[in-house]
Write a protein that holds these residues in place. Structure first.
Motif, PDB file in Angstrom:
ATOM      1  N   ALA A  98      -3.844   1.405 -12.798  1.00 24.67           N
ATOM      2  CA  ALA A  98      -4.682   2.394 -13.479  1.00 24.67           C
ATOM      3  C   ALA A  98      -4.620   3.734 -12.759  1.00 24.67           C
ATOM      4  N   CYS A  99      -4.584   3.706 -11.428  1.00 23.98           N
ATOM      5  CA  CYS A  99      -4.493   4.948 -10.655  1.00 23.98           C
ATOM      6  C   CYS A  99      -3.190   5.692 -10.958  1.00 23.98           C
ATOM      7  N   LYS A 100      -2.103   4.964 -11.026  1.00 25.19           N
ATOM      8  CA  LYS A 100      -0.809   5.588 -11.306  1.00 25.19           C
ATOM      9  C   LYS A 100      -0.816   6.254 -12.677  1.00 25.19           C
ATOM     10  N   ARG A 101      -1.369   5.555 -13.673  1.00 26.16           N
ATOM     11  CA  ARG A 101      -1.417   6.129 -15.024  1.00 26.16           C
ATOM     12  C   ARG A 101      -2.280   7.381 -15.055  1.00 26.16           C
ATOM     13  N   SER A 102      -3.400   7.339 -14.349  1.00 27.37           N
ATOM     14  CA  SER A 102      -4.288   8.494 -14.314  1.00 27.37           C
ATOM     15  C   SER A 102      -3.618   9.680 -13.633  1.00 27.37           C
ATOM     16  N   ALA A 103      -2.901   9.420 -12.535  1.00 31.08           N
ATOM     17  CA  ALA A 103      -2.193  10.493 -11.827  1.00 31.08           C
ATOM     18  C   ALA A 103      -1.089  11.080 -12.704  1.00 31.08           C
ATOM     19  N   GLU A 104      -0.411  10.221 -13.454  1.00 31.20           N
ATOM     20  CA  GLU A 104       0.635  10.708 -14.364  1.00 31.20           C
ATOM     21  C   GLU A 104       0.061  11.621 -15.444  1.00 31.20           C
ATOM     22  N   ARG A 119       0.813  -1.218   0.000  1.00 30.45           N
ATOM     23  CA  ARG A 119       0.000   0.000   0.000  1.00 30.45           C
ATOM     24  C   ARG A 119       0.847   1.269   0.000  1.00 30.45           C
ATOM     25  N   ASN A 120       2.149   1.095   0.165  1.00 31.61           N
ATOM     26  CA  ASN A 120       3.019   2.269   0.137  1.00 31.61           C
ATOM     27  C   ASN A 120       3.053   2.926  -1.236  1.00 31.61           C
ATOM     28  N   ASP A 121       2.548   2.226  -2.255  1.00 30.18           N
ATOM     29  CA  ASP A 121       2.498   2.812  -3.596  1.00 30.18           C
ATOM     30  C   ASP A 121       1.517   3.977  -3.664  1.00 30.18           C
ATOM     31  N   ALA A 122       0.523   3.970  -2.787  1.00 29.69           N
ATOM     32  CA  ALA A 122      -0.443   5.072  -2.779  1.00 29.69           C
ATOM     33  C   ALA A 122       0.180   6.308  -2.144  1.00 29.69           C
ATOM     34  N   SER A 123      -0.236   7.493  -2.628  1.00 33.74           N
ATOM     35  CA  SER A 123       0.263   8.747  -2.047  1.00 33.74           C
ATOM     36  C   SER A 123      -0.247   8.920  -0.627  1.00 33.74           C
ATOM     37  N   GLU A 124      -1.491   8.463  -0.418  1.00 37.85           N
ATOM     38  CA  GLU A 124      -2.147   8.671   0.875  1.00 37.85           C
ATOM     39  C   GLU A 124      -3.333   7.720   0.972  1.00 37.85           C
ATOM     40  N   ILE A 125      -3.619   7.281   2.181  1.00 35.51           N
ATOM     41  CA  ILE A 125      -4.806   6.454   2.423  1.00 35.51           C
ATOM     42  C   ILE A 125      -5.629   7.121   3.509  1.00 35.51           C
ATOM     43  N   LYS A 126      -6.899   7.378   3.192  1.00 31.43           N
ATOM     44  CA  LYS A 126      -7.794   8.041   4.143  1.00 31.43           C
ATOM     45  C   LYS A 126      -9.053   7.215   4.345  1.00 31.43           C
ATOM     46  N   ALA A 167      -6.298  10.359  -8.535  1.00 31.99           N
ATOM     47  CA  ALA A 167      -6.942   9.058  -8.715  1.00 31.99           C
ATOM     48  C   ALA A 167      -7.218   8.392  -7.363  1.00 31.99           C
ATOM     49  N   PHE A 168      -8.297   7.618  -7.341  1.00 29.44           N
ATOM     50  CA  PHE A 168      -8.741   6.962  -6.106  1.00 29.44           C
ATOM     51  C   PHE A 168      -9.093   5.505  -6.380  1.00 29.44           C
ATOM     52  N   ALA A 169      -8.719   4.631  -5.478  1.00 29.19           N
ATOM     53  CA  ALA A 169      -9.203   3.250  -5.461  1.00 29.19           C
ATOM     54  C   ALA A 169      -9.836   3.023  -4.091  1.00 29.19           C
ATOM     55  N   PHE A 170     -10.973   2.331  -4.059  1.00 33.85           N
ATOM     56  CA  PHE A 170     -11.767   2.257  -2.825  1.00 33.85           C
ATOM     57  C   PHE A 170     -11.946   0.840  -2.303  1.00 33.85           C
ATOM     58  N   ASP A 171     -11.831   0.699  -0.981  1.00 29.53           N
ATOM     59  CA  ASP A 171     -12.405  -0.459  -0.304  1.00 29.53           C
ATOM     60  C   ASP A 171     -13.923  -0.347  -0.397  1.00 29.53           C
ATOM     61  N   TYR A 172     -14.602  -1.460  -0.480  1.00 28.51           N
ATOM     62  CA  TYR A 172     -16.055  -1.477  -0.248  1.00 28.51           C
ATOM     63  C   TYR A 172     -16.420  -2.848   0.305  1.00 28.51           C
ATOM     64  N   ARG A 173     -17.540  -2.926   0.974  1.00 25.19           N
ATOM     65  CA  ARG A 173     -17.906  -4.176   1.634  1.00 25.19           C
ATOM     66  C   ARG A 173     -18.115  -5.295   0.609  1.00 25.19           C
ATOM     67  N   LEU A 174     -17.607  -6.473   0.977  1.00 25.76           N
ATOM     68  CA  LEU A 174     -17.639  -7.634   0.092  1.00 25.76           C
ATOM     69  C   LEU A 174     -18.295  -8.817   0.789  1.00 25.76           C
TER      70      LEU A 174
END
Length: 510
Positions: free
Chosen positions: A312-318, A257-264, A323-330
Protein backbone atom coordinates in the motif's frame (compact mmCIF):
# COMPACT_ATOMS: atom_id res chain seq x y z
CA UNK A 1 -30.91 -22.38 32.18
CA UNK A 2 -28.61 -25.32 32.91
CA UNK A 3 -31.29 -27.79 31.75
CA UNK A 4 -31.68 -25.86 28.52
CA UNK A 5 -27.92 -25.95 27.94
CA UNK A 6 -27.85 -29.74 28.37
CA UNK A 7 -30.89 -30.07 26.13
CA UNK A 8 -28.97 -28.22 23.41
CA UNK A 9 -25.95 -30.46 23.98
CA UNK A 10 -28.21 -33.50 23.56
CA UNK A 11 -29.51 -32.10 20.28
CA UNK A 12 -25.93 -31.55 19.12
CA UNK A 13 -25.02 -35.13 20.02
CA UNK A 14 -28.06 -36.42 18.14
CA UNK A 15 -26.83 -34.52 15.11
CA UNK A 16 -23.49 -36.21 15.57
CA UNK A 17 -25.08 -39.70 15.54
CA UNK A 18 -26.16 -38.89 12.01
CA UNK A 19 -22.49 -38.25 11.19
CA UNK A 20 -21.59 -41.68 12.64
CA UNK A 21 -24.35 -43.37 10.64
CA UNK A 22 -23.12 -41.75 7.45
CA UNK A 23 -19.61 -43.02 8.26
CA UNK A 24 -20.89 -46.62 8.22
CA UNK A 25 -22.49 -46.08 4.82
CA UNK A 26 -19.30 -44.59 3.40
CA UNK A 27 -17.17 -47.40 4.85
CA UNK A 28 -19.30 -50.04 3.14
CA UNK A 29 -19.12 -48.11 -0.10
CA UNK A 30 -15.33 -48.11 0.09
CA UNK A 31 -15.19 -51.87 0.64
CA UNK A 32 -17.07 -52.46 -2.62
CA UNK A 33 -14.76 -50.17 -4.59
CA UNK A 34 -12.28 -51.74 -7.08
CA UNK A 35 -8.83 -52.25 -5.52
CA UNK A 36 -7.18 -49.72 -7.84
CA UNK A 37 -9.38 -46.99 -6.39
CA UNK A 38 -9.51 -48.17 -2.78
CA UNK A 39 -6.57 -46.09 -1.52
CA UNK A 40 -7.95 -42.91 -3.03
CA UNK A 41 -11.46 -43.75 -1.77
CA UNK A 42 -10.20 -44.11 1.80
CA UNK A 43 -8.36 -40.81 1.65
CA UNK A 44 -11.39 -39.04 0.21
CA UNK A 45 -13.72 -40.57 2.81
CA UNK A 46 -11.28 -39.76 5.62
CA UNK A 47 -10.89 -36.15 4.49
CA UNK A 48 -14.64 -35.75 4.11
CA UNK A 49 -15.30 -37.13 7.60
CA UNK A 50 -12.61 -34.96 9.23
CA UNK A 51 -14.06 -31.86 7.55
CA UNK A 52 -17.53 -32.89 8.69
CA UNK A 53 -16.33 -33.40 12.27
CA UNK A 54 -14.47 -30.07 12.26
CA UNK A 55 -17.59 -28.33 10.96
CA UNK A 56 -19.64 -30.02 13.67
CA UNK A 57 -17.27 -28.74 16.38
CA UNK A 58 -17.21 -25.23 14.92
CA UNK A 59 -21.00 -25.03 14.62
CA UNK A 60 -21.53 -26.38 18.15
CA UNK A 61 -18.50 -24.89 19.87
CA UNK A 62 -20.27 -23.49 22.91
CA UNK A 63 -22.35 -26.65 23.39
CA UNK A 64 -19.25 -28.84 23.20
CA UNK A 65 -16.80 -26.81 25.32
CA UNK A 66 -19.21 -25.59 28.02
CA UNK A 67 -19.84 -28.91 29.84
CA UNK A 68 -17.54 -30.27 32.51
CA UNK A 69 -14.53 -32.33 31.46
CA UNK A 70 -16.09 -35.81 31.56
CA UNK A 71 -18.94 -34.78 29.27
CA UNK A 72 -16.56 -32.95 26.95
CA UNK A 73 -14.24 -35.96 26.71
CA UNK A 74 -17.14 -38.24 25.79
CA UNK A 75 -17.99 -35.98 22.86
CA UNK A 76 -14.40 -35.85 21.60
CA UNK A 77 -14.04 -39.61 22.14
CA UNK A 78 -17.07 -40.14 19.89
CA UNK A 79 -15.59 -37.91 17.21
CA UNK A 80 -12.30 -39.75 17.38
CA UNK A 81 -13.94 -43.17 17.26
CA UNK A 82 -15.89 -42.22 14.14
CA UNK A 83 -12.59 -41.72 12.32
CA UNK A 84 -11.04 -44.89 13.72
CA UNK A 85 -14.13 -46.84 12.71
CA UNK A 86 -13.88 -45.62 9.14
CA UNK A 87 -10.23 -46.64 8.90
CA UNK A 88 -10.87 -49.98 10.68
CA UNK A 89 -13.58 -50.91 8.18
CA UNK A 90 -11.08 -50.26 5.41
CA UNK A 91 -8.52 -52.42 7.19
CA UNK A 92 -10.97 -55.32 7.65
CA UNK A 93 -12.58 -55.31 4.23
CA UNK A 94 -9.89 -54.42 1.72
CA UNK A 95 -8.10 -57.18 -0.10
CA UNK A 96 -4.86 -55.20 -0.12
CA UNK A 97 -3.92 -53.56 3.16
CA UNK A 98 -1.92 -50.34 2.93
CA UNK A 99 -0.30 -50.29 6.38
CA UNK A 100 1.60 -47.07 5.83
CA UNK A 101 -1.49 -45.17 4.68
CA UNK A 102 -3.60 -46.51 7.56
CA UNK A 103 -0.98 -45.65 10.19
CA UNK A 104 -0.53 -42.18 8.70
CA UNK A 105 -4.26 -41.41 8.83
CA UNK A 106 -4.57 -42.75 12.36
CA UNK A 107 -1.65 -40.55 13.46
CA UNK A 108 -3.23 -37.48 11.85
CA UNK A 109 -6.54 -38.29 13.56
CA UNK A 110 -4.87 -38.81 16.93
CA UNK A 111 -3.28 -35.36 16.99
CA UNK A 112 -6.29 -33.64 15.50
CA UNK A 113 -8.29 -34.80 18.51
CA UNK A 114 -5.48 -34.04 20.96
CA UNK A 115 -5.71 -30.48 19.69
CA UNK A 116 -9.43 -30.43 20.47
CA UNK A 117 -8.58 -31.49 24.03
CA UNK A 118 -5.96 -28.76 24.31
CA UNK A 119 -8.64 -26.25 23.33
CA UNK A 120 -10.93 -27.23 26.21
CA UNK A 121 -9.75 -25.09 29.19
CA UNK A 122 -9.49 -21.87 27.19
CA UNK A 123 -12.85 -22.29 25.49
CA UNK A 124 -14.54 -23.34 28.73
CA UNK A 125 -13.31 -20.12 30.35
CA UNK A 126 -14.44 -18.09 27.35
CA UNK A 127 -17.97 -19.53 27.35
CA UNK A 128 -18.16 -18.99 31.10
CA UNK A 129 -17.86 -15.27 30.32
CA UNK A 130 -14.26 -15.23 31.59
CA UNK A 131 -15.48 -15.86 35.15
CA UNK A 132 -14.90 -19.58 35.75
CA UNK A 133 -11.92 -21.76 34.95
CA UNK A 134 -12.31 -25.35 33.82
CA UNK A 135 -11.96 -27.97 36.54
CA UNK A 136 -8.85 -29.70 35.26
CA UNK A 137 -5.57 -30.74 36.86
CA UNK A 138 -2.57 -28.42 36.86
CA UNK A 139 -0.87 -30.91 34.51
CA UNK A 140 -3.83 -31.12 32.14
CA UNK A 141 -1.99 -29.92 29.03
CA UNK A 142 1.08 -32.03 29.77
CA UNK A 143 -1.14 -35.10 30.27
CA UNK A 144 -2.84 -34.53 26.91
CA UNK A 145 0.54 -34.37 25.16
CA UNK A 146 2.17 -37.21 27.10
CA UNK A 147 4.19 -39.48 24.80
CA UNK A 148 4.09 -37.01 21.92
CA UNK A 149 7.77 -36.10 21.88
CA UNK A 150 9.60 -39.42 21.65
CA UNK A 151 9.45 -40.05 17.90
CA UNK A 152 11.09 -37.45 15.60
CA UNK A 153 9.36 -38.94 12.54
CA UNK A 154 6.08 -37.43 13.77
CA UNK A 155 7.11 -33.99 12.50
CA UNK A 156 6.16 -35.12 8.99
CA UNK A 157 2.47 -35.09 9.95
CA UNK A 158 0.47 -31.89 9.48
CA UNK A 159 -1.87 -32.47 12.44
CA UNK A 160 1.08 -33.27 14.71
CA UNK A 161 2.77 -29.98 13.79
CA UNK A 162 -0.51 -28.12 14.22
CA UNK A 163 -1.17 -29.71 17.61
CA UNK A 164 2.35 -29.12 18.96
CA UNK A 165 2.37 -25.52 17.76
CA UNK A 166 -0.86 -24.87 19.64
CA UNK A 167 0.58 -26.59 22.72
CA UNK A 168 3.57 -24.23 22.53
CA UNK A 169 1.22 -21.25 22.21
CA UNK A 170 -0.48 -22.42 25.41
CA UNK A 171 2.79 -22.84 27.28
CA UNK A 172 3.91 -19.38 26.14
CA UNK A 173 0.98 -17.87 28.07
CA UNK A 174 2.57 -18.83 31.39
CA UNK A 175 0.26 -18.15 34.31
CA UNK A 176 -2.58 -17.38 31.90
CA UNK A 177 -2.52 -20.73 30.09
CA UNK A 178 -5.84 -21.91 31.56
CA UNK A 179 -7.55 -18.64 30.71
CA UNK A 180 -8.31 -16.85 27.45
CA UNK A 181 -5.16 -16.90 25.32
CA UNK A 182 -5.94 -14.15 22.85
CA UNK A 183 -5.31 -11.17 25.13
CA UNK A 184 -2.48 -12.41 27.35
CA UNK A 185 -0.13 -9.54 28.36
CA UNK A 186 3.06 -11.58 28.06
CA UNK A 187 6.08 -11.36 25.75
CA UNK A 188 4.88 -14.55 24.14
CA UNK A 189 7.35 -14.75 21.28
CA UNK A 190 10.21 -15.08 23.78
CA UNK A 191 8.35 -17.35 26.19
CA UNK A 192 7.31 -19.55 23.27
CA UNK A 193 10.94 -20.06 22.31
CA UNK A 194 11.78 -20.98 25.91
CA UNK A 195 8.88 -23.44 25.95
CA UNK A 196 10.39 -25.29 22.97
CA UNK A 197 13.82 -25.46 24.60
CA UNK A 198 12.28 -26.73 27.86
CA UNK A 199 10.26 -29.52 26.22
CA UNK A 200 11.01 -33.03 27.47
CA UNK A 201 11.51 -34.06 23.88
CA UNK A 202 13.97 -35.65 21.48
CA UNK A 203 16.55 -33.08 20.34
CA UNK A 204 15.54 -33.53 16.69
CA UNK A 205 11.98 -32.54 17.60
CA UNK A 206 13.20 -29.47 19.48
CA UNK A 207 15.44 -28.49 16.58
CA UNK A 208 12.52 -28.76 14.15
CA UNK A 209 10.19 -26.56 16.18
CA UNK A 210 12.89 -23.97 16.90
CA UNK A 211 13.45 -23.74 13.15
CA UNK A 212 9.68 -23.47 12.63
CA UNK A 213 9.55 -20.74 15.29
CA UNK A 214 11.56 -18.58 12.91
CA UNK A 215 10.35 -19.67 9.49
CA UNK A 216 6.65 -19.46 10.39
CA UNK A 217 6.60 -16.40 12.64
CA UNK A 218 8.93 -14.18 10.60
CA UNK A 219 5.88 -13.28 8.48
CA UNK A 220 3.98 -12.19 11.59
CA UNK A 221 6.49 -10.17 13.61
CA UNK A 222 9.17 -7.59 12.90
CA UNK A 223 12.66 -9.00 12.76
CA UNK A 224 13.84 -7.30 15.99
CA UNK A 225 11.31 -9.42 17.86
CA UNK A 226 13.52 -12.46 17.17
CA UNK A 227 16.74 -11.03 18.62
CA UNK A 228 16.37 -12.95 21.89
CA UNK A 229 15.61 -16.28 20.20
CA UNK A 230 18.21 -15.83 17.46
CA UNK A 231 21.02 -15.31 19.96
CA UNK A 232 20.06 -18.54 21.75
CA UNK A 233 19.15 -20.68 18.75
CA UNK A 234 22.68 -20.69 17.36
CA UNK A 235 23.70 -22.72 20.42
CA UNK A 236 20.46 -24.57 21.17
CA UNK A 237 19.95 -26.09 17.70
CA UNK A 238 22.17 -29.07 16.87
CA UNK A 239 21.00 -29.65 13.29
CA UNK A 240 23.31 -27.45 11.21
CA UNK A 241 20.95 -27.41 8.23
CA UNK A 242 18.32 -25.88 10.50
CA UNK A 243 20.87 -23.40 11.85
CA UNK A 244 21.53 -22.25 8.29
CA UNK A 245 17.79 -21.96 7.61
CA UNK A 246 17.35 -19.90 10.79
CA UNK A 247 20.20 -17.59 9.78
CA UNK A 248 18.76 -17.20 6.27
CA UNK A 249 15.31 -16.44 7.66
CA UNK A 250 16.65 -13.84 10.07
CA UNK A 251 18.68 -12.22 7.27
CA UNK A 252 15.61 -12.17 5.02
CA UNK A 253 13.70 -10.40 7.79
CA UNK A 254 16.27 -7.63 7.66
CA UNK A 255 16.74 -7.55 3.90
CA UNK A 256 13.04 -7.17 3.09
CA UNK A 257 13.19 -3.72 4.65
CA UNK A 258 15.33 -2.54 1.76
CA UNK A 259 12.08 -1.88 -0.09
CA UNK A 260 11.57 1.21 2.05
CA UNK A 261 13.22 4.47 0.93
CA UNK A 262 14.31 5.19 4.48
CA UNK A 263 13.76 3.96 8.03
CA UNK A 264 13.85 6.43 10.90
CA UNK A 265 13.33 6.07 14.64
CA UNK A 266 10.24 7.97 15.68
CA UNK A 267 10.07 6.89 19.32
CA UNK A 268 12.05 5.14 22.02
CA UNK A 269 10.13 3.97 25.09
CA UNK A 270 11.14 1.56 27.87
CA UNK A 271 14.21 0.59 25.86
CA UNK A 272 12.08 -0.26 22.81
CA UNK A 273 12.96 1.38 19.49
CA UNK A 274 10.02 2.09 17.17
CA UNK A 275 10.61 2.88 13.51
CA UNK A 276 8.87 4.75 10.73
CA UNK A 277 9.28 2.99 7.38
CA UNK A 278 9.17 5.75 4.75
CA UNK A 279 8.39 5.56 1.02
CA UNK A 280 9.11 8.67 -1.05
CA UNK A 281 7.69 9.42 -4.50
CA UNK A 282 10.20 9.07 -7.32
CA UNK A 283 12.51 12.10 -7.54
CA UNK A 284 10.98 13.51 -4.37
CA UNK A 285 11.77 17.22 -3.98
CA UNK A 286 11.42 17.90 -0.25
CA UNK A 287 10.96 21.59 -0.93
CA UNK A 288 7.68 20.69 -2.65
CA UNK A 289 5.49 19.51 0.23
CA UNK A 290 3.45 16.38 -0.51
CA UNK A 291 0.52 14.79 1.36
CA UNK A 292 1.51 12.21 3.98
CA UNK A 293 -0.22 8.82 3.92
CA UNK A 294 0.22 6.92 7.19
CA UNK A 295 -0.54 3.19 7.41
CA UNK A 296 -1.12 1.23 10.62
CA UNK A 297 -1.16 -2.57 10.21
CA UNK A 298 -3.69 -4.82 11.90
CA UNK A 299 -3.08 -7.85 14.10
CA UNK A 300 -5.23 -7.44 17.20
CA UNK A 301 -2.61 -5.17 18.87
CA UNK A 302 -0.71 -8.44 19.43
CA UNK A 303 0.90 -9.42 16.13
CA UNK A 304 1.75 -7.74 12.83
CA UNK A 305 4.56 -5.79 11.23
CA UNK A 306 5.00 -2.65 9.12
CA UNK A 307 5.98 -4.75 6.10
CA UNK A 308 2.33 -5.80 5.78
CA UNK A 309 1.70 -2.22 4.59
CA UNK A 310 4.61 -2.04 2.14
CA UNK A 311 2.47 -2.75 -0.92
CA UNK A 312 0.00 0.00 0.00
CA UNK A 313 2.89 2.37 0.77
CA UNK A 314 4.45 1.78 -2.64
CA UNK A 315 1.16 2.47 -4.42
CA UNK A 316 0.62 5.64 -2.42
CA UNK A 317 4.16 6.87 -3.18
CA UNK A 318 3.63 6.14 -6.88
CA UNK A 319 0.56 8.38 -6.71
CA UNK A 320 2.59 11.24 -5.25
CA UNK A 321 2.29 10.99 -1.46
CA UNK A 322 5.00 10.33 1.09
CA UNK A 323 3.91 7.06 2.67
CA UNK A 324 4.71 5.67 6.11
CA UNK A 325 4.32 2.31 7.84
CA UNK A 326 4.94 2.21 11.60
CA UNK A 327 6.18 -0.14 14.25
CA UNK A 328 4.08 0.08 17.40
CA UNK A 329 4.15 -1.87 20.63
CA UNK A 330 2.40 -5.24 20.48
CA UNK A 331 1.11 -7.48 23.21
CA UNK A 332 2.89 -10.66 22.07
CA UNK A 333 6.26 -8.96 21.69
CA UNK A 334 6.26 -6.39 24.46
CA UNK A 335 3.57 -7.65 26.85
CA UNK A 336 1.72 -4.34 26.56
CA UNK A 337 -1.94 -3.33 26.68
CA UNK A 338 -3.86 -1.73 23.81
CA UNK A 339 -3.33 1.66 25.45
CA UNK A 340 0.41 1.43 24.68
CA UNK A 341 -0.35 0.88 20.99
CA UNK A 342 -2.58 3.96 21.05
CA UNK A 343 0.22 5.98 22.63
CA UNK A 344 2.56 4.96 19.81
CA UNK A 345 0.07 5.92 17.10
CA UNK A 346 -0.32 9.36 18.68
CA UNK A 347 3.47 9.71 18.82
CA UNK A 348 3.83 8.64 15.18
CA UNK A 349 1.43 11.28 13.87
CA UNK A 350 2.97 14.01 16.01
CA UNK A 351 6.46 12.96 14.83
CA UNK A 352 5.47 13.20 11.16
CA UNK A 353 4.10 16.70 11.75
CA UNK A 354 7.13 17.79 13.74
CA UNK A 355 9.48 16.60 10.97
CA UNK A 356 7.34 17.80 8.07
CA UNK A 357 10.06 19.95 6.50
CA UNK A 358 12.73 17.25 6.67
CA UNK A 359 10.32 14.69 5.23
CA UNK A 360 8.95 16.99 2.55
CA UNK A 361 5.30 16.67 3.59
CA UNK A 362 2.46 19.10 4.20
CA UNK A 363 1.71 19.03 7.95
CA UNK A 364 -1.90 19.89 7.18
CA UNK A 365 -2.34 16.97 4.80
CA UNK A 366 -1.87 13.89 6.97
CA UNK A 367 -4.05 10.90 6.04
CA UNK A 368 -4.18 8.01 8.53
CA UNK A 369 -5.30 4.62 7.25
CA UNK A 370 -5.50 1.25 8.92
CA UNK A 371 -7.02 -2.19 8.83
CA UNK A 372 -8.59 -3.90 11.86
CA UNK A 373 -6.53 -2.96 14.95
CA UNK A 374 -4.59 -0.53 12.77
CA UNK A 375 -7.87 1.12 11.75
CA UNK A 376 -8.69 1.54 15.43
CA UNK A 377 -5.37 3.34 15.96
CA UNK A 378 -5.95 5.62 12.96
CA UNK A 379 -9.44 6.56 14.19
CA UNK A 380 -8.88 6.88 17.92
CA UNK A 381 -5.87 9.15 17.33
CA UNK A 382 -8.30 11.74 16.01
CA UNK A 383 -10.58 11.45 19.05
CA UNK A 384 -8.19 11.75 22.02
CA UNK A 385 -8.17 15.25 23.44
CA UNK A 386 -5.21 14.93 25.77
CA UNK A 387 -2.30 12.90 24.33
CA UNK A 388 -0.44 13.72 27.55
CA UNK A 389 -2.65 11.11 29.24
CA UNK A 390 -0.91 8.58 27.01
CA UNK A 391 2.61 9.81 27.68
CA UNK A 392 2.81 11.88 24.48
CA UNK A 393 4.28 15.30 25.24
CA UNK A 394 4.95 16.64 21.74
CA UNK A 395 3.70 20.17 21.08
CA UNK A 396 2.63 19.00 17.63
CA UNK A 397 -0.89 17.68 17.00
CA UNK A 398 -1.52 13.93 16.98
CA UNK A 399 -4.75 14.36 15.05
CA UNK A 400 -4.80 13.26 11.37
CA UNK A 401 -6.52 15.37 8.74
CA UNK A 402 -8.45 12.49 7.18
CA UNK A 403 -9.02 8.81 7.99
CA UNK A 404 -9.68 5.61 6.03
CA UNK A 405 -10.87 2.54 7.95
CA UNK A 406 -11.12 -1.15 7.08
CA UNK A 407 -12.87 -3.59 9.46
CA UNK A 408 -12.33 -1.24 12.39
CA UNK A 409 -13.05 -2.22 16.04
CA UNK A 410 -15.12 0.57 17.59
CA UNK A 411 -15.49 -0.75 21.14
CA UNK A 412 -12.40 -2.10 22.93
CA UNK A 413 -14.35 -3.49 25.90
CA UNK A 414 -13.44 -7.17 26.28
CA UNK A 415 -10.43 -6.89 23.99
CA UNK A 416 -7.97 -6.01 26.76
CA UNK A 417 -9.10 -8.24 29.60
CA UNK A 418 -5.94 -8.78 31.66
CA UNK A 419 -4.18 -6.34 33.96
CA UNK A 420 -6.03 -3.36 32.49
CA UNK A 421 -5.77 -0.49 34.93
CA UNK A 422 -7.70 1.92 32.73
CA UNK A 423 -11.22 2.34 31.39
CA UNK A 424 -11.26 0.89 27.86
CA UNK A 425 -13.94 3.42 26.92
CA UNK A 426 -11.17 6.04 26.89
CA UNK A 427 -9.79 4.35 23.77
CA UNK A 428 -13.08 3.10 22.30
CA UNK A 429 -14.22 5.26 19.34
CA UNK A 430 -17.85 4.39 20.02
CA UNK A 431 -17.68 6.41 23.26
CA UNK A 432 -15.49 9.25 21.95
CA UNK A 433 -17.68 10.66 19.17
CA UNK A 434 -17.87 14.44 19.10
CA UNK A 435 -18.14 17.20 16.54
CA UNK A 436 -15.24 18.43 14.37
CA UNK A 437 -13.65 15.08 13.64
CA UNK A 438 -11.63 14.73 10.42
CA UNK A 439 -13.43 13.30 7.36
CA UNK A 440 -13.80 9.51 7.68
CA UNK A 441 -14.23 6.79 5.05
CA UNK A 442 -15.11 3.39 6.52
CA UNK A 443 -15.57 -0.10 5.04
CA UNK A 444 -16.91 -3.19 6.82
CA UNK A 445 -17.91 -6.74 5.90
CA UNK A 446 -21.37 -7.82 6.98
CA UNK A 447 -20.09 -11.33 7.79
CA UNK A 448 -17.07 -10.14 9.76
CA UNK A 449 -16.39 -12.82 12.40
CA UNK A 450 -13.74 -10.84 14.27
CA UNK A 451 -15.26 -7.37 14.47
CA UNK A 452 -19.01 -7.86 14.43
CA UNK A 453 -20.98 -5.93 11.85
CA UNK A 454 -23.30 -4.81 14.65
CA UNK A 455 -20.35 -2.95 16.20
CA UNK A 456 -19.91 -1.00 12.96
CA UNK A 457 -23.65 -0.34 12.78
CA UNK A 458 -23.68 1.16 16.29
CA UNK A 459 -20.82 3.50 15.44
CA UNK A 460 -22.35 4.48 12.11
CA UNK A 461 -25.71 5.27 13.73
CA UNK A 462 -24.04 7.35 16.44
CA UNK A 463 -21.72 9.41 14.21
CA UNK A 464 -24.47 10.07 11.67
CA UNK A 465 -26.27 12.02 14.38
CA UNK A 466 -23.41 14.54 14.28
CA UNK A 467 -22.30 16.99 11.58
CA UNK A 468 -19.10 15.04 10.92
CA UNK A 469 -18.22 13.93 7.40
CA UNK A 470 -18.64 10.16 7.52
CA UNK A 471 -18.82 8.02 4.38
CA UNK A 472 -19.21 4.27 4.68
CA UNK A 473 -19.97 1.13 2.77
CA UNK A 474 -20.72 -2.38 3.99
CA UNK A 475 -20.53 -5.53 1.91
CA UNK A 476 -22.89 -8.49 2.09
CA UNK A 477 -21.09 -11.82 2.42
CA UNK A 478 -17.71 -10.21 3.17
CA UNK A 479 -15.66 -11.38 6.14
CA UNK A 480 -12.83 -9.79 8.10
CA UNK A 481 -9.42 -10.23 6.48
CA UNK A 482 -9.39 -7.67 3.71
CA UNK A 483 -13.09 -8.36 3.22
CA UNK A 484 -12.64 -12.08 2.54
CA UNK A 485 -15.46 -13.36 0.34
CA UNK A 486 -16.00 -9.94 -1.15
CA UNK A 487 -16.57 -9.74 -4.91
CA UNK A 488 -14.49 -7.99 -7.54
CA UNK A 489 -17.39 -5.57 -7.91
CA UNK A 490 -17.02 -4.72 -4.19
CA UNK A 491 -13.27 -4.22 -4.58
CA UNK A 492 -13.87 -1.87 -7.52
CA UNK A 493 -16.40 0.00 -5.40
CA UNK A 494 -13.87 0.47 -2.59
CA UNK A 495 -11.29 1.82 -5.02
CA UNK A 496 -13.82 4.22 -6.52
CA UNK A 497 -14.97 5.52 -3.14
CA UNK A 498 -11.38 5.86 -1.92
CA UNK A 499 -10.40 7.82 -5.03
CA UNK A 500 -13.38 10.12 -4.58
CA UNK A 501 -12.57 10.59 -0.87
CA UNK A 502 -8.93 11.49 -1.60
CA UNK A 503 -9.87 13.99 -4.30
CA UNK A 504 -12.56 15.61 -2.18
CA UNK A 505 -10.22 16.12 0.76
CA UNK A 506 -7.23 17.38 -1.19
CA UNK A 507 -5.01 14.31 -0.98
CA UNK A 508 -4.91 13.69 -4.68
CA UNK A 509 -4.67 15.91 -7.75
CA UNK A 510 -7.03 15.13 -10.66
Amino acid sequence: MANFKYFMITIALFQFTLVIAQTDVESKAISSTPIAKQKQSLLEAYSKLVRKNDSFVTANREKIFSPELERFNSIIDSLEQSVYKLVKNYEDNFEERNTLKIDSLLTEAKFNHKRYRLLYPNNYYRFANFKKKASVSSDYFEDVMKGSFDDPSLVQFKEYRRCVNFYLDILSAGEYKFLHLEYVPVKRLDTRYDAIVDLDAQQRIKDFFIKEHFTSNIWTYRVEAFDYAFAKALEDVKNQEYVKEIKDTYRMGKDRRNDASEIKVYKTVDGITLNAHIFYPENHDKSQAKPAHLFFNGGGWAIGLPEWSYGACKRSAEEGSVAFAFDYRLRNIHGTAVKASVSDALSAIAWVRENAKELGIDPNKILAEGFSAGAHLALVSAMIKNPEDFGVTSKFSSKPDAIILGSCPYDIAGRDVYNSNYDTRTISPLFLIEENLPPILAFHGEEDDMVAFSEFEKFRAAIQKTKNSFTSRSYAGAGHFYFRGSSQKDADDRRRLTEKFLLKNGFKIK
